[in-house]
Structure formats: structure tokens, C-alpha cells
Design an enzyme around this catalytic site. Structure first.
Site, PDB file in Angstrom:
ATOM      1  CG  HIS A 238      -1.703  -1.063   1.431  1.00  0.00           C
ATOM      2  ND1 HIS A 238      -2.941  -1.591   0.460  1.00  0.00           N
ATOM      3  CD2 HIS A 238      -1.864  -2.210   2.170  1.00  0.00           C
ATOM      4  CE1 HIS A 238      -3.357  -2.577   0.953  1.00  0.00           C
ATOM      5  NE2 HIS A 238      -2.801  -3.269   2.063  1.00  0.00           N
TER       6      HIS A 238
HETATM    7  O1  RIB Z   1      -4.926  -0.119   4.753  1.00  0.00           O
HETATM    8  C1  RIB Z   1      -3.452  -0.282   4.530  1.00  0.00           C
HETATM    9  C2  RIB Z   1      -2.902   1.135   5.606  1.00  0.00           C
HETATM   10  O2  RIB Z   1      -2.844   0.660   6.732  1.00  0.00           O
HETATM   11  C3  RIB Z   1      -1.339   1.059   5.143  1.00  0.00           C
HETATM   12  O3  RIB Z   1      -0.936   2.385   5.420  1.00  0.00           O
HETATM   13  C4  RIB Z   1      -0.812   0.265   6.408  1.00  0.00           C
HETATM   14  O4  RIB Z   1       0.533   0.741   6.858  1.00  0.00           O
HETATM   15  C5  RIB Z   1      -1.728   0.652   7.292  1.00  0.00           C
HETATM   16  O5  RIB Z   1      -1.249   1.940   8.043  1.00  0.00           O
END
Ligand code: RIB
Ligand code: CA
Length: 309
Positions: A238
Site C-alpha cells: 500500500h
Molecule cells: O490499509 C493499509 C494502510 O493501513 C497502510 O498504510 C498500512 O501501513 C496501514 O497503516
């Protein structure tokens, strides 16, 4: 070549750590400050992790502790994904630097005031600190070039069917950011769940053979474990997509949309509603060249030195 001045605000977190690794390896970015936020783990743990990551990567920038809780909601953590430390897996060096004596909002404000050019904020956790900065220092909005954040999902959520974790933790903060008028790039689940790094890619990273390569491969393996059990064919990386937006936008498909944050609702709190029925307030990344992204990661770890046994 003028480098882009950036502030990193995150809740490391394996994918935050890999995002910072990618950024440090790029000649295009000038990291001016790192601030921790409460999200994946408590603010104490994400701060300690930020300091260890910056020690490992050789990031020479002030590190400040962020807010201990969202603007209005109680804290929410994600030990099921990132472990009790927030960065479980490989052993990391102890911090080689002191924590900045300023808290996150004041360090961000100091960096913005000092910078000749407007600064880009890369937010990879809940947007608590960014919103608090905008509330405390509205006069500094013009010194923020862009906010590139990982969060949300136009089509779906991950923590609830409607909401992605970063936005769900602090919807009030995200609402303030989306309404700020500052140029915004959103990397939500629509693109980040296509940013899949496969086990075969983990081994390409490990084969680079330096210390950072070994740690990143171990982070990828740990981060993949939670997702493997859910049936993912690879680790959805992500947070690094918020960096890819700055250094390799050619790898991304992007659309201008109006994005609104649901701050109420029993089932939909934290949802990011994207549409074209009002003027666009964000560039929303929707697609990625996965192979190109995997190659970029492998090349990035190579920047941390030759193979050493
Ligand atoms: O949903 C994914 C996000 O949530 C990413 O930033 C992961 O590190 C968590 O913070
Ligand atoms: Ca994160």
C-alpha cells in the site's frame, strides 16, 4: 536537477518502512523530516520504529513524535497485520539519533517555514498530524506543494467493507485534509491492492544481497503472511504507491475525482466517496504497472550497497 522536498508522516508499519526505503533510494526526493502517527501501533511504538528504520536506511532528517490518538476517535491499532511491535520480523538497529525535541506538528511547521520551496507531505498512516498541522497553522498551507497519501478506496474498504484502515482510524482528519484546497494525490486500495509483490519478487530483493535487501525481504515475508491467509497471491504494498506517485507517475493510471469522507454512519464511517458530480479535489491513482513496480523495488534496494555475505 531540483529535488522534491518531502516530509514523511507514517505509522510504521512494514509498508511504511518500504515506502521510506524507496524514497531514500530515489535521487528525486529530499527528505526534510519524518513524523510518526498513531495507527498500526501506539505512537510510542511507531516512533521507535521510525527511528530504527531511519537508522537502517541512513535517513538523516529530524524525527518527531506525533499525536497519541486521532482527533476525535479513540486509537485503533493493527497488531494482526504488523505484530505487537508494529514492525515484527527482522532484527533492526537501535536508533542512532535522538528524537526531535519538537512534536510532529511543530517540526512540520518549522520545515515548511524554513523551506524556500513548497514541501510535499507523504502521509502513509492516519492523517491526524497533517490535519492538526492545517488546523494549527493555516498560514502555512501555501508552503505545502501537495499531499500524497495512502488511504481510502473508491470501490471498497479493507478494515470494514466500506472503509480502509488509515481513513477509518481518523475520518475527521481525512475530511479536513480533503477539504483543505491543497493539491492531493490519493493512493487508495483501488491501486494499492494491485501493487502486489509476489514471493518470487521477495527472492529477487533478497538476492541483491546487502543488509537492506535482507531486511526488506524479511519485511515482505512478514507482511505477506497476514494477506496470504486471506487468499492474496502476493503482498499488497500500500504505502510505497504514495512514493511511486512522486518518482514514477508513469507507472500509474490516475483520474481526477471529487473525494468526500464519510464521518458519520454506523456501517460507512471512514468511507471515501469518489465521483465526478462536483469539482475534483484529488488525483486518484486507480491502476499500476505491477511488473514495473516490482522492478523499481528491486532496483531501490540495490542503491544500499553491494552484496555482502
Ligand atoms: O490499509 C493499509 C494502510 O493501513 C497502510 O498504510 C498500512 O501501513 C496501514 O497503516
Ligand atoms: Ca501505514
Amino acid at each position: 536537477m531540483d529535488r522534491i522536498p518531502v516530509i514523511f508522516d507514517g505509522d510504521p508499519g512494514h509498508d511504511d518502512a518500504i515506502a521510506w526505503m524507496l524514497a531514500k533510494a530515489s535521487p528525486l526526493l529530499d527528505i526534510r523530516a519524518v513524523t510518526s502517527v498513531c495507527g498500526n501501533q501506539t505512537i510510542e511504538k511507531t516512533t521507535y520504529n521510525a527511528m530504527r528504520i531511519c537508522t537502517l536506511l541512513g535517513i538523516d532528517a529530524p524525527i518527531a513524535m506525533g499525536k497519541p490518538a486521532p482527533l476525535m476517535a479513540p486509537p485503533m491499532n493493527a497488531p494482526s497485520v504488523h505484530g505487537q511491535s508494529g514492525l515484527d520480523g527482522p532484527k533492526l538497529p537501535e536508533p542512532s539519533m535522538p528524537l526531535c525535541e519538537l512534536r510532529s506538528v511543530e517540526l512540520m511547521a518549522k520545515v515548511l517555514r524554513k523551506s524556500e520551496d513548497p514541501v510535499t507531505i507523504v502521509a502513509t498512516g492516519p492523517q491526524t498530524n497533517v490535519a492538526a498541522l492545517l488546523l494549527a497553522h493555516p498560514e502555512l498551507k501555501s508552503k505545502i506543494a501537495r499531499i500524497s497519501f495512502m488511504g481510502g478506496g473508491i470501490a471498497h474498504g479493507n478494515w470494514t467493507p466500506a472503509a480502509e484502515f488509515n481513513i477509518l482510524v481518523d475520518p475527521e482528519a481525512a475530511d479536513i485534509v480533503m477539504k483543505s484546497g491543497i493539491p492531493i494525490t490519493m493512493s487508495g486500495l483501488d491501486v494499492t491492492e494491485k501493487a502486489l509483490i509476489y514471493p518470487a519478487d521477495f527472492e529477487r530483493v533478497r538476492a541483491v544481497g546487502n543488509e537492506v535487501a535482507r531486511v526488506v525481504a524479511d519485511w515482505l515475508e512478514f507482511f505477506y503472511e497476514f494477506h496470504r491467509r486471506l487468499g492474496y497471491p502476493g503482498a499488497p504494498l500500500h504505502d510505497p504507491v504514495a512514493v511511486v506517485s512522486l518518482i514514477r507517475p508513469d507507472l500509474l493510471e490516475t483520474k481526477a475525482l471529487c473525494v468526500q469522507i464519510e464521518t458519520k454512519g454506523e456501517y460507512c464511517r471512514g468511507a471515501t466517496i469518489g465521483h465526478d458530480r462536483a469539482p475534483a479535489n484529488a488525483r486518484v491513482n486507480l491502476g499500476i504497472d505491477r511488473d514495473g513496480f516490482a522492478d523499481l523495488l528491486v532496483e531501490a534496494v540495490r542503491a544500499y550497497g553491494e552484496a555482502r555475505s
